[in-house]
Design an enzyme around this catalytic site. Structure first.
Site, short mmCIF file in Angstrom:
data_model
loop_
_atom_site.label_atom_id
_atom_site.label_comp_id
_atom_site.label_asym_id
_atom_site.label_seq_id
_atom_site.Cartn_x
_atom_site.Cartn_y
_atom_site.Cartn_z
N GLU B 307 56.08 60.05 86.29
CA GLU B 307 57.19 59.84 87.22
C GLU B 307 58.35 59.08 86.58
O GLU B 307 58.90 58.15 87.15
CB GLU B 307 56.68 59.09 88.47
CG GLU B 307 55.62 59.89 89.22
CD GLU B 307 55.13 59.20 90.49
OE1 GLU B 307 54.93 59.90 91.48
OE2 GLU B 307 54.98 57.97 90.48
N ASP B 381 47.14 61.78 95.43
CA ASP B 381 47.83 60.48 95.52
C ASP B 381 47.50 59.74 96.81
O ASP B 381 48.34 59.69 97.70
CB ASP B 381 49.35 60.67 95.42
CG ASP B 381 50.07 59.35 95.23
OD1 ASP B 381 49.40 58.33 95.04
OD2 ASP B 381 51.31 59.36 95.28
N GLU B 409 50.57 53.53 102.33
CA GLU B 409 51.69 54.43 102.05
C GLU B 409 51.59 55.74 102.84
O GLU B 409 52.58 56.19 103.41
CB GLU B 409 51.73 54.73 100.54
CG GLU B 409 52.82 55.72 100.15
CD GLU B 409 52.86 55.98 98.65
OE1 GLU B 409 52.07 55.37 97.91
OE2 GLU B 409 53.70 56.79 98.20
#
Lengths: 716, 716
Positions: B307, B381, B409
């Site tokens: 990323e 993820d 998240e």
């Protein structure tokens, strides 16, 4: 049982000695320690009569019960008739028949909408304390004032108090962004959790409103003056409504900042020209929409054509054109527009000191009735010490609102103990000589000088989501001072400090007097070790943290410290006399005279108005360079004295707050040394004179100080 | 006196009923309510013997005194000889001669460095409770365990407890940036106030360490894996040292994230190539410098070539090259390197699910001894439900560290009540079939399967500067669960919840059982209303807040929800079998078999591994579309049931926390409806099937849901 009780009390005391977080602010309601005073309080608090069921009445009732529970360690009984001496009766004439019959009508003729009375009267043959006013909000203010009497151990026998606010708008400006960062905020994240609003009501919202109400603060601008149009979208207006609903019973109105280009960004219009009919209509519709969410919405605060913000000048219109358009939009709903005078332009080569005056004074008389112009206390930007802004007294046809900065952007941020009441008072008491002697800044902004019904005072908030709200435990005193002085600018700094210390720490005289001394001197000390003799704007670029007088590489000339101190081989200071920028001409002749010659100028402002030779003889007999050294060294030394004073106070303070302040004073001392050394080493490259022998030499080099970088300094 | 005492106690109770902030976490030490239990506790806590003067010993002594003061409402007397039954003796054999003579040497042979014993022994003819271990840290863990027994009202008669941690590293990863924003943080600002460090020590630092020690967490990574090299500058290392000094007595080691390009950014080198001698030397010198500040520095956590982060692949080197270079730098000081396996590449067209395995498994055996590879629990993820990561069990020569996400998240962020222990346990108990049946993920990461001395488990922290640390009151339970399961992954979710509820709220059985039910079901409920039947990664882009399965315009294909659900007119789901991406091949054959056919695949993972026709018949008898509807509607309905359950619990909880949870459950319900409606309306555009008639129809359109924007959603 007795032993058990005693050990239980001991336990509790030992627990509380562990630490106070500071969350309670000045509303701690700890047990009254003075037994003589306590006896009188017990006698005068036998029962409570608060009738009515409005949200504000319930708050009044709960606050009195809570205060008495904490201060006097008892549950006061609620009742509806007077059976005992020592009955407290709170309410309006309308809400409470006992008050209606108490013969206080005449008093209430003098209290206006928000003023209150607290008086002792005999009712049914019993001695009662009556807390009243012409609105429930006024009674709430009286309630907090009554509790303040107890907190500060004042007599509540034979009360005869009448208090009215000197200003109509008593306001906080939050420079809070929608992502919860706070511009110039040093106390954590924004307390507005926009993401979880409107359905999650953080208990802090209520506690915030309560704290403000306790000071008489009645207005809050929720968002940063560097504005984001998103706050005006319906999704966010629902969130604003939720906050307004929490604040309303505490007498607080909500305001928002309006981004001038919102019609383009939200409304898809091609222009934001204030004379364009579509634009005008967009704002009218938007105002209408806002008032469906918040029927008592206060209005807009606007920063336009300043530091990159859009504004009417983008369309060759004046600030008045812009303000009046918004004013027309909110006028049907009794809203107002507060238009900031903090403007200076990239393209304008004129001394920044003069630009706001040049822009705004010619517009005097052209603003709508529901427009106020909000003026920072000084013409540059919230400096540690600054002459009053020349606009004060120069726009008699326009109501001017004071903008103070409570957050300590230039006064040590969250790590320095600096009590701001002396700064506020210094400005408020400055005489503008508008309409002759006695036309103080205070009289300009409270409306009395020019007979303005709209009047007020705003403070840029220092509140964040730190547990203690303000970062530095003593920063709470600045929130407190702003509120109290907005209510009554005749209060002295000493009175404000006295109240705050007693409520926040203890009434013990030796503690109060020692801390009061620290607080009252603190702003002078800060000026001395950072910006003495009228120096200004020589702090780090961007974040404004620490000294950086050497910076000369900023895009805009007036963003560079060298623009302000103008040090050279001859001397130092900004010549703002006739031979220089002549900013002085913007003041009345009587004021001008005070500052116009180097020899007569008040030395506080000497380098503000004059470029002074290094060998200039100061009133002390020292030459300027030596005087500069004297100030920097003395300022730092006085921080050391504050440390010593505080260390002696350990027995009076809980461990947590004692340690917090102790650590912060250590940081302040280090920062004072940093300011002192960095500034003197730098200015020495111009003066070419030695630091007088009696002072210890800086232990670091100028290059070292220049090399320091603070990429993540807060609030930037 | 009695009356006064009673009314005083009443006062206190009424004050505390007003509200608890949650700051105290699970360490509230409120008075034991069960009188029978209380009697036994009083009898067994007559005196305290803790000898020694180290910082840890002082903490142990203070914690025992504090716990007993709160729980048993008495000050326990400290002594140095046994005179009473009910003497508590805490310490090591080295620090305390009574312990040395207590005959516990053999027990201590089995406790390792960190394990503890809590045993009842007769000393001097008196019944004593001994808390001991082979290090002071172990005794501290025993201390907190002992207090936990009291908090959860367990018997302390005839104690015979021996507890050792199953993993060596029990760690929090803070994704905290130096500007105090927290990536994927939903609880305010970072608790690390870097600006005021090192000289201001926020009391939170100590309270943070204490809370972690109470769970056995012994490692913390202070900074974001998306790293900033500034943390490695000397100015920041001084700040790191200050934190490490606070944490050390609590047994907590500090780690930092290392930005791979730091030699360029800080060291002015031209390259960060791990095989370059200058680069290697830079890191060696940097490591040396760090250890001068923090002699017990734990080491580096690294996110590289993922990323946008720099890494060894920028120089055509492998992850092992990068990790080994850093490992060599810290090896002389016994430091370690934790290298993250969370990598996927823009240029790589292969199913993201497969990329980390492809990159890392070939490197097995090439890492230095002091390198661990940190693997997220699943290959995508931190999804609400995800099959275990195929790397577990596939790199037997490399110690693998578990990376769980404690911050929610993808699991409702700060507004949803989701207890994560069932998620953690589901992963830990998954059988990798590496070395045959029984090779669970837990055994891979605790080192027992492949005999690794380095082993551990990390959780991405959910901690911020909100007063209650974690935002949602129930989010504290996830911090708690991470710590407790890292200590002992054999604890059941039910046990963890039971402890946490009792310590955080009350031992009252009806409250405990009702809340436990909510907590244990909550993660399943969340999966059901958001990502049922193996759906994944269909949330809002960037902020990951709410549903957005329609997003298809992101630069990288694997950033688009459509990449993951692949809905079309035929069906929905990601074919990861042989006929598709064949990610399944990365699992052992026994595992593969569980998931490889549409008909046999565990329906939890059906759409994870298969593209399934809309009319596919599910085990329930419903077709896939109807099953999807069933799940979304049932999930939302179950949130409603949580609301009802909570509302009945009002009598058991203080007003503040009750209201917080009540408001949040309302938001959760609204969000569940939002997920349900948005996803079903969108997937319906492919299935072309009606929502079964028994369900209420969505009251908003798909366009409405698509139009929602959250520009300031937190944590992004």
């Amino acid at each position: 049982m007795k032993n058990k009780f005693v050990s239980f009390v001991f336990l509790l005391c030992s627990l509380s000695a562990l630490g106070e977080t500071g969350y309670e602010l000045w509303l701690r309601y700890k047990p009254v320690e003075n037994t003589r005073v306590l006896q009188s309080y017990q006698k005068n608090t036998k029962a409570l009569i608060v009738t009515g069921s409005s949200a504000t009445i319930i708050i009044i009732k709960e606050e009195l019960a809570r205060g008495i529970r904490g201060l006097l360690q008892k549950n006061i009984s609620s009742t509806d008739k007077v059976s005992y001496d020592g009955t407290i009766i709170a309410g309006t004439i309308q809400s409470n028949s006992l008050i209606a019959k108490a013969g206080i009508d005449k008093l209430l003729l003098n209290t206006g909408d928000e003023g209150f009375i607290i008086v002792t009267r005999i009712i049914n043959g019993k001695s009662c304390i009556i807390i009243s006013g012409n609105s429930e909000k006024a009674v709430l203010y009286g309630t907090f004032h009554f509790l303040r009497l107890l907190q500060t151990e004042q007599s509540i026998e034979q009360l005869n108090i009448l208090s009215t606010p000197r200003m109509k708008l008593r306001m906080l400006n939050h420079w809070d962004n929608l992502n919860r960062t706070v511009e110039r905020g040093y106390a954590g994240f924004s307390i507005w959790n926009w993401h979880t609003l409107p359905n999650y009501i953080d208990i802090r919202y209520k506690d915030y409103a309560r704290a403000n109400a306790s000071l008489g603060i009645n207005s809050t601008v929720l968002t940063n003056v560097n504005a984001n149009a998103t706050i005006l979208s319906s999704a966010y207006l629902e969130k604003v409504k939720a906050l307004a609903d929490v604040f309303r019973p505490y007498g607080i109105k909500v305001y928002l900042t309006a981004r001038f280009s919102a019609p383009i960004e939200l409304g898809q219009l091609k222009t934001a020209d204030p004379l364009n009919a579509e634009v005008q209509n967009w704002w009218k519709e938007k105002a209408k929409e806002i008032y469906t969410y918040v029927p008592d919405f206060g209005g807009f605060l606007v920063k336009a054509n300043s530091e990159g913000q859009p504004g009417p000048q983008d369309y060759k219109r004046t600030h008045a054109d812009g303000a009046n358009m918004l004013a027309d939009a909110v006028a049907p709903f009794k809203g107002i527009v507060i238009w900031r005078a903090f403007v200076y332009s990239n393209e304008n080569p004129v001394d920044r000191h003069k630009q706001a005056y040049d822009d705004f004074v010619p517009l005097d008389g052209t603003f709508r009735d529901n427009v106020m112009v909000q003026v920072k206390n000084g013409a540059i930007d919230f400096m540690p010490r600054e002459p009053f802004h020349p606009i004060f007294g120069a726009m008699p046809k326009t109501p001017l609102m004071m903008e103070f900065q409570v957050t300590q952007e230039y006064l040590g941020q969250s790590t320095n103990l600096v009590f701001l009441a002396p700064l506020f008072k210094e400005v408020l008491e400055s005489d503008t000589y508008s309409k002759g002697k006695g036309g103080t800044v205070a009289k300009v902004i409270d409306g009395s000088l020019d007979n303005h019904k709209l009047n007020g005072m705003a403070g840029v908030s220092n509140i964040g989501n730190d547990i203690n709200w303000c970062g530095h435990p003593f920063a709470q005193a600045n929130w407190y001072a702003l509120g109290r002085l907005a209510w009554d600018h005749n209060l002295s700094s000493e009175q404000v400090a006295d109240e705050w210390i007693k409520m926040t720490f203890t009434n013990k005289p030796s503690f109060v007097s020692a801390v009061k001394k620290m607080m009252l001197e603190s702003r002078d000390i800060m000026v001395q070790y950072s910006n003495p003799i009228g120096l200004h704007h020589i702090m780090g670029t961007g974040h404004h943290y620490g000294p950086a007088p050497w910076v000369n590489n900023q895009r805009r000339p007036e963003w560079n410290p060298v623009y302000y101190h103008k040090a050279d081989s001859v001397g130092i200071g900004f010549n703002r006399t006739e031979t220089g920028s002549n900013a002085l001409v913007q003041y009345q002749p009587e004021v001008r005279k005070l500052w116009s010659t180097m020899t007569d100028c008040d030395e506080k402002y000497l380098l503000w108005f004059h470029h002074v030779p290094w060998n200039f003889k100061m009133k002390s007999g020292r030459n300027l360079w030596d005087e500069l050294c004297y100030n920097y060294y003395t300022g730092a030394e006085r921080v050391k004295q504050m440390q010593d004073a505080w260390n002696k106070l350990k027995p009076f303070v809980d461990a947590q707050r004692f340690d917090q302040v102790r650590m912060l004073l250590k940081i302040q001392y280090d920062e004072a040394i940093w300011w002192r050394n960095a500034c003197l080493l730098y200015f020495q490259t111009f003066s070419n004179r030695p630091i007088p022998a009696q002072y210890e030499k800086p232990d670091k080099t100028l290059d070292y100080y220049k090399s320091l970088r603070f990429p993540f300094a807060p609030g930037n």
